[in-house]
Design an enzyme around this catalytic site. Structure first.
Site, PDB file in Angstrom:
ATOM      1  N   GLY A  17     -15.653-125.698 -40.753  1.00 13.99           N
ATOM      2  CA  GLY A  17     -16.890-126.317 -40.259  1.00 13.99           C
ATOM      3  C   GLY A  17     -17.987-126.042 -41.270  1.00 13.99           C
ATOM      4  CB  ALA A  18     -19.125-127.791 -44.223  1.00 13.21           C
ATOM      5  CB  VAL A  66     -23.024-122.238 -37.216  1.00 14.86           C
ATOM      6  CG1 VAL A  66     -22.549-120.791 -37.134  1.00 14.86           C
ATOM      7  CG2 VAL A  66     -24.000-122.547 -36.080  1.00 14.86           C
ATOM      8  CG  ASP A 112     -16.836-130.440 -42.084  1.00 13.64           C
ATOM      9  OD1 ASP A 112     -17.588-129.612 -41.528  1.00 13.64           O
ATOM     10  OD2 ASP A 112     -16.675-131.601 -41.640  1.00 13.64           O
ATOM     11  NE  ARG A 169     -24.318-120.634 -25.800  1.00 12.83           N
ATOM     12  CZ  ARG A 169     -25.448-120.183 -25.243  1.00 12.83           C
ATOM     13  NH1 ARG A 169     -25.620-120.256 -23.934  1.00 12.83           N
ATOM     14  NH2 ARG A 169     -26.394-119.664 -25.996  1.00 12.83           N
ATOM     15  NE  ARG A 205     -30.509-116.841 -30.292  1.00 14.50           N
ATOM     16  CZ  ARG A 205     -29.653-117.846 -30.175  1.00 14.50           C
ATOM     17  NH1 ARG A 205     -28.864-117.940 -29.125  1.00 14.50           N
ATOM     18  NH2 ARG A 205     -29.600-118.779 -31.108  1.00 14.50           N
ATOM     19  CG  HIS A 256     -22.220-116.929 -26.271  1.00 16.65           C
ATOM     20  ND1 HIS A 256     -23.408-116.343 -26.642  1.00 16.65           N
ATOM     21  CD2 HIS A 256     -22.164-118.107 -26.955  1.00 16.65           C
ATOM     22  CE1 HIS A 256     -24.033-117.129 -27.498  1.00 16.65           C
ATOM     23  NE2 HIS A 256     -23.297-118.205 -27.700  1.00 16.65           N
TER      24      HIS A 256
HETATM   25  P1  NAI Z   1     -22.478-128.870 -36.696  1.00 14.02           P
HETATM   26  O1  NAI Z   1     -22.263-130.177 -36.006  1.00 14.02           O
HETATM   27  O2  NAI Z   1     -23.644-128.711 -37.592  1.00 14.02           O
HETATM   28  O3  NAI Z   1     -21.162-128.496 -37.531  1.00 14.02           O
HETATM   29  C1  NAI Z   1     -19.871-128.615 -37.043  1.00 14.02           C
HETATM   30  C2  NAI Z   1     -18.986-129.082 -38.178  1.00 14.02           C
HETATM   31  O4  NAI Z   1     -17.619-129.090 -37.736  1.00 14.02           O
HETATM   32  C3  NAI Z   1     -19.288-130.514 -38.665  1.00 14.02           C
HETATM   33  O5  NAI Z   1     -19.619-130.514 -40.030  1.00 14.02           O
HETATM   34  C4  NAI Z   1     -18.012-131.282 -38.385  1.00 14.02           C
HETATM   35  O6  NAI Z   1     -17.725-132.287 -39.335  1.00 14.02           O
HETATM   36  C5  NAI Z   1     -16.978-130.148 -38.417  1.00 14.02           C
HETATM   37  N1  NAI Z   1     -15.724-130.485 -37.764  1.00 14.02           N
HETATM   38  C6  NAI Z   1     -15.526-131.171 -36.613  1.00 14.02           C
HETATM   39  N2  NAI Z   1     -14.196-131.293 -36.362  1.00 14.02           N
HETATM   40  C7  NAI Z   1     -13.567-130.657 -37.371  1.00 14.02           C
HETATM   41  C8  NAI Z   1     -12.198-130.423 -37.676  1.00 14.02           C
HETATM   42  N3  NAI Z   1     -11.215-130.872 -36.884  1.00 14.02           N
HETATM   43  N4  NAI Z   1     -11.902-129.737 -38.793  1.00 14.02           N
HETATM   44  C9  NAI Z   1     -12.882-129.294 -39.618  1.00 14.02           C
HETATM   45  N5  NAI Z   1     -14.200-129.470 -39.373  1.00 14.02           N
HETATM   46  C10 NAI Z   1     -14.526-130.158 -38.280  1.00 14.02           C
HETATM   47  O7  NAI Z   1     -22.493-127.747 -35.547  1.00 14.02           O
HETATM   48  P2  NAI Z   1     -23.075-126.253 -35.654  1.00 14.02           P
HETATM   49  O8  NAI Z   1     -24.486-126.237 -35.261  1.00 14.02           O
HETATM   50  O9  NAI Z   1     -22.662-125.688 -36.957  1.00 14.02           O
HETATM   51  O10 NAI Z   1     -22.251-125.530 -34.471  1.00 14.02           O
HETATM   52  C11 NAI Z   1     -20.855-125.361 -34.582  1.00 14.02           C
HETATM   53  C12 NAI Z   1     -20.292-124.780 -33.283  1.00 14.02           C
HETATM   54  O11 NAI Z   1     -20.746-123.442 -33.118  1.00 14.02           O
HETATM   55  C13 NAI Z   1     -20.716-125.530 -32.015  1.00 14.02           C
HETATM   56  O12 NAI Z   1     -19.652-125.605 -31.112  1.00 14.02           O
HETATM   57  C14 NAI Z   1     -21.830-124.660 -31.463  1.00 14.02           C
HETATM   58  O13 NAI Z   1     -21.995-124.835 -30.072  1.00 14.02           O
HETATM   59  C15 NAI Z   1     -21.295-123.297 -31.815  1.00 14.02           C
HETATM   60  N6  NAI Z   1     -22.288-122.223 -31.856  1.00 14.02           N
HETATM   61  C16 NAI Z   1     -21.902-121.015 -31.361  1.00 14.02           C
HETATM   62  C17 NAI Z   1     -22.729-119.930 -31.395  1.00 14.02           C
HETATM   63  C18 NAI Z   1     -22.258-118.613 -30.860  1.00 14.02           C
HETATM   64  O14 NAI Z   1     -23.074-117.708 -30.708  1.00 14.02           O
HETATM   65  N7  NAI Z   1     -20.981-118.439 -30.564  1.00 14.02           N
HETATM   66  C19 NAI Z   1     -24.103-120.059 -31.949  1.00 14.02           C
HETATM   67  C20 NAI Z   1     -24.405-121.364 -32.484  1.00 14.02           C
HETATM   68  C21 NAI Z   1     -23.515-122.405 -32.431  1.00 14.02           C
END
Ligand code: NAI
Length: 308
Positions: free
Chosen positions: A7-8, A11, A32, A88, A151, A175
């Site tokens: 995931g690029a 996060v 990604d 979530r 936080r 979470h």
């Molecule tokens: P984002 O949408 O910016 O990035 C997600 C990336 O995953 C995208 O670039 C997308 O192309 C890629 N992706 C989707 N399917 C894929 C696959 N099969 N193989 C490879 N890459 C793939 O989202 P963001 O903001 O980076 O969040 C990512 C995840 O982390 C979300 O589910 C979010 O809810 C979660 N999250 C969890 C936190 C925690 O504390 N556990 C905190 C913040 C976010």
């Protein structure tokens, strides 16, 4: 130490940036599904190397997992983030399939890898990874509590009018906005309980603000946060790389600890070169135990959606 980040997005890229700046890993590979996206993020980050003074090699790839071979740690951030107003848990339909498939692809090329699962709903995604891969439980860690605790400390510092580095605070439980348990009883400013400085009402205000910390930012940003999540993950990767034996609340698979079984949920863990080296069992009060039981029931309900 070689680290894979799947995931690029926001996060994943933030995590790669913090790992590079802290300069403890030899290599970070970002994967990604979006054509050229990981390659672009990696190139952009590598162009900061001479400015930020790091030697970590960052590369990107569109879905070629052979590039991730022999990774020590894999961070799973692939999937969709929530939009304002979403929980979530609503992400499960799309993210479960993604997490399961990318985790298997990583493991194929890195048989000894330690996973840090970030995608939401995180406790359920960590549980799913355990069920799908069947690895020893120390090798699958869910990241949530490290962020929620940061936080909590931010909110405590704000209320106390002191630096966050002077504050101790821990959040356990699921979470989610309703599942998080900020342990206000144990919160302290330089070892002095915060009840010495703050009224009961202010402390519960801080706890409530902590629980909706993610939702507050999602409303402000239009999508979920990335700097603090990336920093939290990078600290956990660093603890593994440097065998720090540092304590973070993490989503760990419980087998009787805290009276819970067959569930992944946030509890304090010692993180070192083997991933989760041990789970720390706190002496919780009856009220805290009850909150953890309620939080676990909610996580189990979300886990139940995996079977549908
Ligand atoms: P984002 O949408 O910016 O990035 C997600 C990336 O995953 C995208 O670039 C997308 O192309 C890629 N992706 C989707 N399917 C894929 C696959 N099969 N193989 C490879 N890459 C793939 O989202 P963001 O903001 O980076 O969040 C990512 C995840 O982390 C979300 O589910 C979010 O809810 C979660 N999250 C969890 C936190 C925690 O504390 N556990 C905190 C913040 C976010």
């Amino acid at each position: 130490m070689k680290v894979t980040i799947v995931g690029a997005g926001a996060v994943g890229a933030s995590c790669a940036e913090y790992i590079a700046i802290k300069d403890f890993a030899s290599e970070v590979v970002i994967i990604d599904i979006k054509e050229n996206f990981a390659e672009g993020k990696a190139m952009d980050l590598m162009q900061t190397a001479s400015l930020n003074g790091f030697d970590t090699l960052i590369t990107g790839s569109t879905n070629d997992y052979s590039k991730t071979a022999n990774s020590d740690v894999a961070v799973i951030t692939s999937g969709i983030p929530r939009k304002p107003g979403m929980t979530r848990e609503e992400l499960i339909g799309i993210n479960a399939g993604i997490v399961k498939s990318v985790a298997s692809s990583v493991l194929k090329h890195s048989p000894n890898v330690i996973f840090i699962v970030v995608s939401n709903p995180m406790d359920t995604m960590a549980y799913l990874t355990h069920k799908a891969l069947g690895l020893p439980k120390n090798r699958i860690i869910g990241m949530g509590g490290a962020l929620d605790s940061a936080r909590f400390k931010y909110r405590l510092a704000e209320a106390l009018g002191c630096p966050a580095s002077d504050v101790e605070g821990m959040v356990i439980g699921g979470h989610s906005d309703t599942g998080m348990i900020p342990l206000t009883r144990l919160a302290a400013r330089n070892s002095v309980p915060v009840s010495k400085f703050l009224s009961e009402e202010k402390i519960s205000e801080v706890a409530e603000a902590t629980k909706v910390g993610g939702a507050t930012l999602t409303k402000m940003l239009g999508t979920s946060a990335w700097y603090a999540p990336g920093a939290a993950v990078s600290s956990m990767v660093q603890a593994i790389a440097c065998d720090h034996k540092k304590m973070f609340p993490c989503s760990a698979l419980l087998e009787g600890e805290y009276g819970l079984d067959d569930i992944s949920i946030g509890v304090p863990c010692i993180i070192g070169k083997n991933g989760i080296e041990s789970i720390v069992e706190l002496d919780l009060t009856d009220a805290e135990k009850e909150k953890l039981t309620t939080s676990a029931e909610a996580v189990r309900k979300t886990n139940g959606l995996l079977e549908e």
